[in-house]
Scaffold this motif. Structure first.
Motif, PDB file in Angstrom:
ATOM      1  N   ALA A 102       0.817  -1.219   0.000  1.00 37.88           N
ATOM      2  CA  ALA A 102       0.000   0.000   0.000  1.00 37.88           C
ATOM      3  C   ALA A 102       0.849   1.266   0.000  1.00 37.88           C
ATOM      4  O   ALA A 102       0.302   2.368  -0.112  1.00 37.88           O
ATOM      5  CB  ALA A 102      -0.934   0.002   1.215  1.00 37.88           C
ATOM      6  N   PHE A 103       2.174   1.122   0.113  1.00 36.63           N
ATOM      7  CA  PHE A 103       3.050   2.296   0.239  1.00 36.63           C
ATOM      8  C   PHE A 103       4.155   2.285  -0.813  1.00 36.63           C
ATOM      9  O   PHE A 103       5.295   2.604  -0.528  1.00 36.63           O
ATOM     10  CB  PHE A 103       3.651   2.347   1.643  1.00 36.63           C
ATOM     11  N   THR A 104       3.817   1.911  -2.028  1.00 36.20           N
ATOM     12  CA  THR A 104       4.786   1.829  -3.119  1.00 36.20           C
ATOM     13  C   THR A 104       4.940   3.185  -3.816  1.00 36.20           C
ATOM     14  O   THR A 104       4.075   4.062  -3.705  1.00 36.20           O
ATOM     15  CB  THR A 104       4.320   0.801  -4.159  1.00 36.20           C
ATOM     16  N   PRO A 105       6.035   3.364  -4.556  1.00 39.75           N
ATOM     17  CA  PRO A 105       6.166   4.587  -5.360  1.00 39.75           C
ATOM     18  C   PRO A 105       4.993   4.781  -6.322  1.00 39.75           C
ATOM     19  O   PRO A 105       4.564   5.921  -6.556  1.00 39.75           O
ATOM     20  CB  PRO A 105       7.483   4.362  -6.105  1.00 39.75           C
ATOM     21  N   LYS A 106       4.462   3.705  -6.881  1.00 37.99           N
ATOM     22  CA  LYS A 106       3.323   3.813  -7.794  1.00 37.99           C
ATOM     23  C   LYS A 106       2.115   4.406  -7.089  1.00 37.99           C
ATOM     24  O   LYS A 106       1.402   5.258  -7.653  1.00 37.99           O
ATOM     25  CB  LYS A 106       2.984   2.436  -8.372  1.00 37.99           C
ATOM     26  N   GLN A 107       1.863   3.967  -5.856  1.00 33.36           N
ATOM     27  CA  GLN A 107       0.742   4.510  -5.092  1.00 33.36           C
ATOM     28  C   GLN A 107       0.948   5.992  -4.814  1.00 33.36           C
ATOM     29  O   GLN A 107       0.023   6.799  -4.915  1.00 33.36           O
ATOM     30  CB  GLN A 107       0.577   3.747  -3.772  1.00 33.36           C
ATOM     31  N   ALA A 108       2.175   6.359  -4.453  1.00 33.01           N
ATOM     32  CA  ALA A 108       2.473   7.770  -4.196  1.00 33.01           C
ATOM     33  C   ALA A 108       2.299   8.599  -5.462  1.00 33.01           C
ATOM     34  O   ALA A 108       1.750   9.717  -5.426  1.00 33.01           O
ATOM     35  CB  ALA A 108       3.883   7.918  -3.646  1.00 33.01           C
ATOM     36  N   ASP A 109       2.758   8.071  -6.596  1.00 33.60           N
ATOM     37  CA  ASP A 109       2.658   8.813  -7.854  1.00 33.60           C
ATOM     38  C   ASP A 109       1.203   9.097  -8.232  1.00 33.60           C
ATOM     39  O   ASP A 109       0.913  10.111  -8.875  1.00 33.60           O
ATOM     40  CB  ASP A 109       3.340   8.039  -8.981  1.00 33.60           C
ATOM     41  N   LEU A 350       8.296   4.178   6.246  1.00 36.65           N
ATOM     42  CA  LEU A 350       7.316   3.502   5.396  1.00 36.65           C
ATOM     43  C   LEU A 350       6.715   4.466   4.372  1.00 36.65           C
ATOM     44  O   LEU A 350       6.385   4.067   3.256  1.00 36.65           O
ATOM     45  CB  LEU A 350       6.200   2.915   6.274  1.00 36.65           C
ATOM     46  N   GLY A 351       6.595   5.723   4.731  1.00 35.21           N
ATOM     47  CA  GLY A 351       5.993   6.710   3.835  1.00 35.21           C
ATOM     48  C   GLY A 351       6.992   7.500   3.018  1.00 35.21           C
ATOM     49  O   GLY A 351       6.657   8.579   2.507  1.00 35.21           O
ATOM     50  N   ALA A 357       7.385  12.355  -3.081  1.00 32.70           N
ATOM     51  CA  ALA A 357       6.483  12.890  -4.099  1.00 32.70           C
ATOM     52  C   ALA A 357       5.906  14.238  -3.672  1.00 32.70           C
ATOM     53  O   ALA A 357       5.835  15.182  -4.477  1.00 32.70           O
ATOM     54  CB  ALA A 357       5.357  11.894  -4.372  1.00 32.70           C
ATOM     55  N   GLU A 358       5.507  14.366  -2.409  1.00 36.08           N
ATOM     56  CA  GLU A 358       4.945  15.628  -1.915  1.00 36.08           C
ATOM     57  C   GLU A 358       5.957  16.768  -2.017  1.00 36.08           C
ATOM     58  O   GLU A 358       5.625  17.884  -2.437  1.00 36.08           O
ATOM     59  CB  GLU A 358       4.500  15.468  -0.464  1.00 36.08           C
ATOM     60  N   LEU A 359       7.186  16.494  -1.626  1.00 38.17           N
ATOM     61  CA  LEU A 359       8.213  17.533  -1.678  1.00 38.17           C
ATOM     62  C   LEU A 359       8.585  17.885  -3.113  1.00 38.17           C
ATOM     63  O   LEU A 359       8.761  19.057  -3.451  1.00 38.17           O
ATOM     64  CB  LEU A 359       9.437  17.094  -0.884  1.00 38.17           C
ATOM     65  N   GLN A 360       8.697  16.877  -3.971  1.00 37.86           N
ATOM     66  CA  GLN A 360       9.029  17.152  -5.369  1.00 37.86           C
ATOM     67  C   GLN A 360       7.968  18.032  -6.027  1.00 37.86           C
ATOM     68  O   GLN A 360       8.285  19.016  -6.700  1.00 37.86           O
ATOM     69  CB  GLN A 360       9.159  15.836  -6.136  1.00 37.86           C
ATOM     70  N   GLU A 361       6.705  17.696  -5.825  1.00 39.40           N
ATOM     71  CA  GLU A 361       5.636  18.473  -6.448  1.00 39.40           C
ATOM     72  C   GLU A 361       5.582  19.887  -5.878  1.00 39.40           C
ATOM     73  O   GLU A 361       5.343  20.859  -6.604  1.00 39.40           O
ATOM     74  CB  GLU A 361       4.288  17.764  -6.278  1.00 39.40           C
ATOM     75  N   ALA A 362       5.804  20.012  -4.571  1.00 35.75           N
ATOM     76  CA  ALA A 362       5.837  21.344  -3.960  1.00 35.75           C
ATOM     77  C   ALA A 362       6.981  22.169  -4.531  1.00 35.75           C
ATOM     78  O   ALA A 362       6.804  23.352  -4.868  1.00 35.75           O
ATOM     79  CB  ALA A 362       5.966  21.226  -2.442  1.00 35.75           C
TER      80      ALA A 362
END
Length: 402
Positions: A102-109, A350-351, A357-362
């Motif tokens: 449930a905590f994969t890069p794909k899920q984050a993307d 885990l996150g 992803a949150e920091l990159q987009e920000a």
């Protein structure tokens, strides 16, 4: 024959492993890979931090926080429950195996469009002003609507989560015993909220992380109700406080390095590397704690059972033995070794994919819309004893109208 750690002549640090006061730790690192700290010992070098964090005999000290904070209030000591943050051995591996998918890069993307939408919406009101108290305007509210969406909570509840995260995470501060009433009240409120949310999702499954966690199964094994409650609360709280503090640390760093900010705007493909470099150079998580679950010998030093060890991410991330230019902030640098702010070993964050992803987009939105970024006064930093650290106030100015 290993030398008992108590017999070593070691440099001493007074616990100032936070904030910008690094002189003691830097001096200690030059003398030895180990230093005496108020409650145990502090690791000063990168390779030693990694080895201890990856050694299963060193257990997470989160389980000892009540003890190390001097808290004996039964409301705190009698209601501890297993958490993925503090379990060890086969039980920890079981939980990671269950929830890892449930905590994969794909899920984050998949959350990136929402991340961009949220940060754009937070920038809109300040863009024309050309100045901002950035912690209040952007950092504090940014990650919470994303967490709300992940667990299927109403987006308007972000202010509730923000308040509860602030109160619950006082548990990690050095003065936690002075805030027991606040911590207990916030925990009870969070328990009631998440329990109701879980019951609602069991009755009406949805396309969200909470439903996935309820359904998760591995060879007949499932999360218990207590494990599910603990995991969802950890996600809500950790996903809130760590990201907003790290974003504030990162923007504060960029405000002091305008050339790097301009470079990020010109070359948005550098955003992933910029995240790693800001976390290395000025991380919101300054270190962690471990304790010896048995008598341990390491580098010909004997550590008795119960010894507290504190891997210093601050020191490790600036280790000159690893990087000759460790004090240089450069988002183009290929560092080779990973920064340690996410930790290492079985308790690696885990996150991490979500936070990255949150920091990159920000970074992508902010570098485009806040050109000519600079400080608009002094930064007010949180006290050194704050567990998850960063600016309390970050006044900035920039070219308006973008």
């Amino acid at each position: 024959m290993a030398t008992p750690v108590s017999e070593l002549e070691l440099p001493v640090v007074d616990g100032a492993d936070r904030g910008e006061r690094r002189d003691q730790i830097d001096a200690a690192r030059e003398q030895h890979w180990l230093a005496r700290a108020p409650m145990g010992y502090l690791l000063t070098r990168y390779e030693d931090c990694v080895k201890v964090l990856r050694d299963a005999r060193w257990f997470s000290a989160l389980a000892l926080l009540n003890q190390t904070r001097g808290i004996d209030d039964p409301r705190m000591t009698e209601r501890q429950r297993p958490s993925i943050l503090s379990t060890e051995g086969t039980e920890h591996l079981r939980l990671r195996k269950l929830v890892g998918p449930a905590f994969t890069p794909k899920q984050a993307d998949s959350m990136r469009p929402l991340m961009r939408e949220v940060v754009e919406g937070l920038v809109d009101p300040i863009a024309e002003r050309g100045r901002s108290e950035f912690v209040t305007d952007v950092c504090d509210p940014y990650p919470i609507p994303i967490i709300c969406a992940m667990v299927g909570a109403p987006r308007e509840d972000w202010q509730l989560f923000s308040r509860l995260a602030t109160s619950v995470f006082r548990f990690f501060d050095e003065d936690a015993r002075d805030h027991v009433d606040e911590i207990v009240e916030a925990r009870l409120e969070m328990d009631a909220y998440v329990t109701a949310l879980i019951e609602e999702r069991r009755a009406a499954p949805a396309d969200d992380l909470l439903t996935d966690l309820i359904r998760v199964e591995e060879e007949g094994d499932r999360l218990s109700d207590t494990e599910l409650l603990s995991l969802v609360e950890a996600l809500i709280l950790a996903g809130t406080d760590t990201t907003r503090n790290q974003l504030a640390c990162s923007v504060a760093l960029f405000a002091r390095h305008p050339d790097q900010w301009r470079l990020l705007a010109e070359r948005p493909e550098l955003a992933p590397r910029a995240v790693e470099e800001t976390m290395r150079h000025l991380g919101a998580i300054r270190g962690t704690g471990r304790y010896a679950s048995e008598d341990i010998e390491y580098r010909d030093v004997a550590f008795p059972t119960g010894t507290l060890m504190f891997p210093s991410f601050t020191s490790a991330n600036h280790d000159p033995d690893l990087w000759a230019d460790a004090e240089v902030f450069d988002i183009t640098a290929e560092r080779g070794k990973a920064q340690l702010t996410f930790g290492s070993g079985i308790h690696f964050c885990l996150g991490a994919s979500l936070a990255r992803a949150e920091l990159q987009e920000a970074f992508l939105v902010l570098s485009r819309r806040l050109p000519d970024l600079e400080l608009d006064g002094d930064i007010t930093w949180k006290p050194d004893g704050t567990g998850i650290w960063g600016p309390a106030e970050l006044p900035i100015r920039f070219a308006p109208g973008h």
